[in-house]
Design a protein around this motif. Sequence first.
Motif, short mmCIF file in Angstrom:
data_model
loop_
_atom_site.label_atom_id
_atom_site.label_comp_id
_atom_site.label_asym_id
_atom_site.label_seq_id
_atom_site.Cartn_x
_atom_site.Cartn_y
_atom_site.Cartn_z
N GLN A 34 0.89 -1.18 -0.15
CA GLN A 34 -0.17 0.04 0.14
C GLN A 34 0.93 1.18 0.11
O GLN A 34 1.93 1.17 0.12
CB GLN A 34 -0.86 -0.18 1.34
CG GLN A 34 -1.93 -0.95 1.05
CD GLN A 34 -3.04 -0.57 0.30
OE1 GLN A 34 -3.55 0.40 0.59
NE2 GLN A 34 -3.41 -1.19 -0.67
N ILE A 35 0.21 2.34 -0.11
CA ILE A 35 1.05 3.71 -0.39
C ILE A 35 0.20 4.58 0.62
O ILE A 35 -0.82 4.65 0.88
CB ILE A 35 1.26 4.09 -1.70
CG1 ILE A 35 2.16 5.46 -1.69
CG2 ILE A 35 0.12 4.42 -2.40
CD1 ILE A 35 2.77 5.81 -3.22
N ILE A 36 1.07 5.58 1.32
CA ILE A 36 0.39 6.57 2.02
C ILE A 36 1.02 7.82 1.41
O ILE A 36 2.22 8.14 1.09
CB ILE A 36 0.65 6.84 3.66
CG1 ILE A 36 0.17 5.19 4.11
CG2 ILE A 36 0.13 8.13 4.35
CD1 ILE A 36 0.78 5.23 5.60
N ARG B 76 -6.09 14.13 8.93
CA ARG B 76 -6.42 13.51 7.63
C ARG B 76 -5.46 12.46 7.41
O ARG B 76 -5.49 11.54 6.63
CB ARG B 76 -6.24 14.68 6.69
CG ARG B 76 -7.52 15.68 6.73
CD ARG B 76 -7.74 16.17 5.51
NE ARG B 76 -6.89 17.37 5.24
CZ ARG B 76 -7.29 18.80 5.53
NH1 ARG B 76 -8.35 18.98 6.02
NH2 ARG B 76 -6.24 19.59 5.37
N GLN B 77 -4.07 12.68 7.81
CA GLN B 77 -2.96 11.62 7.57
C GLN B 77 -3.30 10.35 8.20
O GLN B 77 -3.04 9.37 7.55
CB GLN B 77 -1.60 12.31 7.66
CG GLN B 77 -0.36 11.61 7.18
CD GLN B 77 -0.60 11.17 5.54
OE1 GLN B 77 -1.39 10.59 5.18
NE2 GLN B 77 0.13 12.23 4.85
N ARG B 78 -3.97 10.61 9.26
CA ARG B 78 -4.52 9.26 10.12
C ARG B 78 -5.45 8.52 9.35
O ARG B 78 -5.47 7.30 9.28
CB ARG B 78 -4.76 9.75 11.48
CG ARG B 78 -3.57 10.05 12.36
CD ARG B 78 -4.18 10.56 13.67
NE ARG B 78 -3.27 11.29 14.39
CZ ARG B 78 -2.63 10.54 15.52
NH1 ARG B 78 -2.62 9.45 15.86
NH2 ARG B 78 -1.32 11.29 16.05
N ILE B 79 -6.25 9.29 8.66
CA ILE B 79 -7.29 8.64 7.63
C ILE B 79 -6.35 7.96 6.70
O ILE B 79 -6.86 6.87 6.46
CB ILE B 79 -8.25 9.77 7.45
CG1 ILE B 79 -9.13 10.29 8.39
CG2 ILE B 79 -9.30 9.21 6.26
CD1 ILE B 79 -9.99 11.71 7.97
N GLY B 80 -5.77 8.71 6.16
CA GLY B 80 -4.96 8.14 5.04
C GLY B 80 -4.17 6.68 5.45
O GLY B 80 -4.12 5.70 4.73
N ILE B 81 -3.60 6.64 6.73
CA ILE B 81 -3.14 5.47 7.16
C ILE B 81 -4.22 4.34 7.46
O ILE B 81 -3.89 3.19 7.23
CB ILE B 81 -2.41 5.91 8.39
CG1 ILE B 81 -1.22 6.94 8.40
CG2 ILE B 81 -1.82 4.56 9.31
CD1 ILE B 81 -0.45 7.47 9.52
N ILE C 242 4.96 10.12 13.06
CA ILE C 242 5.88 9.28 12.95
C ILE C 242 5.99 8.08 13.91
O ILE C 242 6.05 6.89 13.76
CB ILE C 242 7.36 9.92 12.90
CG1 ILE C 242 7.68 10.64 11.47
CG2 ILE C 242 8.62 8.66 13.33
CD1 ILE C 242 8.92 11.31 11.38
N ASN C 243 5.58 8.62 15.22
CA ASN C 243 5.52 7.75 16.35
C ASN C 243 4.40 6.64 15.98
O ASN C 243 4.54 5.44 16.26
CB ASN C 243 5.10 8.45 17.70
CG ASN C 243 6.35 9.15 18.17
OD1 ASN C 243 7.62 8.83 17.85
ND2 ASN C 243 6.14 10.19 18.97
N LEU C 244 3.35 7.25 15.54
CA LEU C 244 2.16 6.30 15.19
C LEU C 244 2.58 5.19 14.00
O LEU C 244 2.37 3.95 14.39
CB LEU C 244 0.84 7.11 14.76
CG LEU C 244 -0.14 6.36 14.06
CD1 LEU C 244 -0.86 5.54 15.03
CD2 LEU C 244 -1.13 7.18 13.50
N LEU C 245 3.30 5.58 13.48
CA LEU C 245 3.71 4.45 12.08
C LEU C 245 4.70 3.54 12.94
O LEU C 245 4.76 2.59 12.54
CB LEU C 245 4.46 5.42 10.85
CG LEU C 245 3.62 6.15 10.06
CD1 LEU C 245 4.29 7.10 9.21
CD2 LEU C 245 2.82 5.30 9.23
N GLU C 246 5.52 3.96 13.75
CA GLU C 246 6.44 3.20 14.43
C GLU C 246 5.89 2.14 15.31
O GLU C 246 5.89 0.98 15.16
CB GLU C 246 7.50 3.92 15.67
CG GLU C 246 8.43 4.72 15.00
CD GLU C 246 9.91 3.75 14.84
OE1 GLU C 246 9.75 2.71 14.16
OE2 GLU C 246 10.70 4.11 15.42
#
Length: 324
Positions: A96-98, A162-167, A196-200
């Motif tokens: 997938q892509i963000i 919005r970036q969290r929605i994309g994730i 970044i912490n969420l992605l980690e």
Amino acid sequence: MSGPLLKVQDLVKQFPIQGGLLSRVVDRVHAVDGVSFELAAGETLGLVGESGCGKSTTGRCILRLIEPTSGEVWFEGKSVTGAGRRELRALARDMQIIFQDPYASLNPRMTVGAIVGEALTIHKLTKTAREFEDRIVQLLETVGLAADHMRRYPHEFSGGQRQRIGIARALAVSPKLIVCDEAVSALDVSIQAQVINLLEDLREQFKLTYIFIAHDLSVVEHISHRVAVMYLGRIVEVASSQALYTEPRHPYTEALLSAVPIPDPSVTRKRIPLQGDVPSPIRPPAGCHFHTRCPIAKKGLCDSIKPELKSVGEGHQVACHLRS
Ligand code: SF4
């Protein structure tokens, strides 16, 4: 699974430029010029370089959102570049892509629930309406949003939300690999750190593998296990995050790092200014693409012979004639 999760071999992407009355191909943009690397499951590879260096095009070619001109990509040993339509659809669940601009990539007329749930419908991942809704709530909560956000529209959210929605949308299909294409570049610094912490956390929780694309070296430092530096379509240095930031070997990496501010005011770093602009990717310089800006370039060598990536230490490779 033995072997790398992802293998990229000599990836090339040229965009034709058409001109004249007959719209003939008059030139080509050399966006990606022979990129190769491997990625282990659970690893994060940072891909950095100035704007226009080909890092986003590389990410999109890997997912076949853009068709590569040549080269090969394998995912879990299966050829991505040789995949037909049906195989590609199956691969789209794994990869997938963000995107950078969460607003532009979210349909403003769709509710958040519909956006996050779209892939669930396409891939038939839920059987009942109840199951569909429960899964969306679960995804929203996983990225730090609330269940009632599913009935709202993208414009009602901040950039970070919005970036969290994309994730959440990317996570819906339970992917193994996510290309984060400048995913935090448009956000304020404090929000960048949160995302970044969420992605980690998500990487650990779901055993994800990331290609983390950014133009800013300081952004990729903490999230990446390894970092690859790109210049005019080529990887010029790859190393563990630790080695790249403490012992950069390529003159371009050294210059980029010298511009990164150090939080401790007692530590100073000598600034290495880069001369001029990045040359046009329509006619990249011969030999080492960096020779027109390199402070130590050698005439008769750097301007005529392409330096290959060679090992200079454990897991550390550099493409420079004068560094070994
Ligand atoms: Fe500079 Fe030559 Fe090394 Fe390229 S090969 S980075 S021009 S010294």
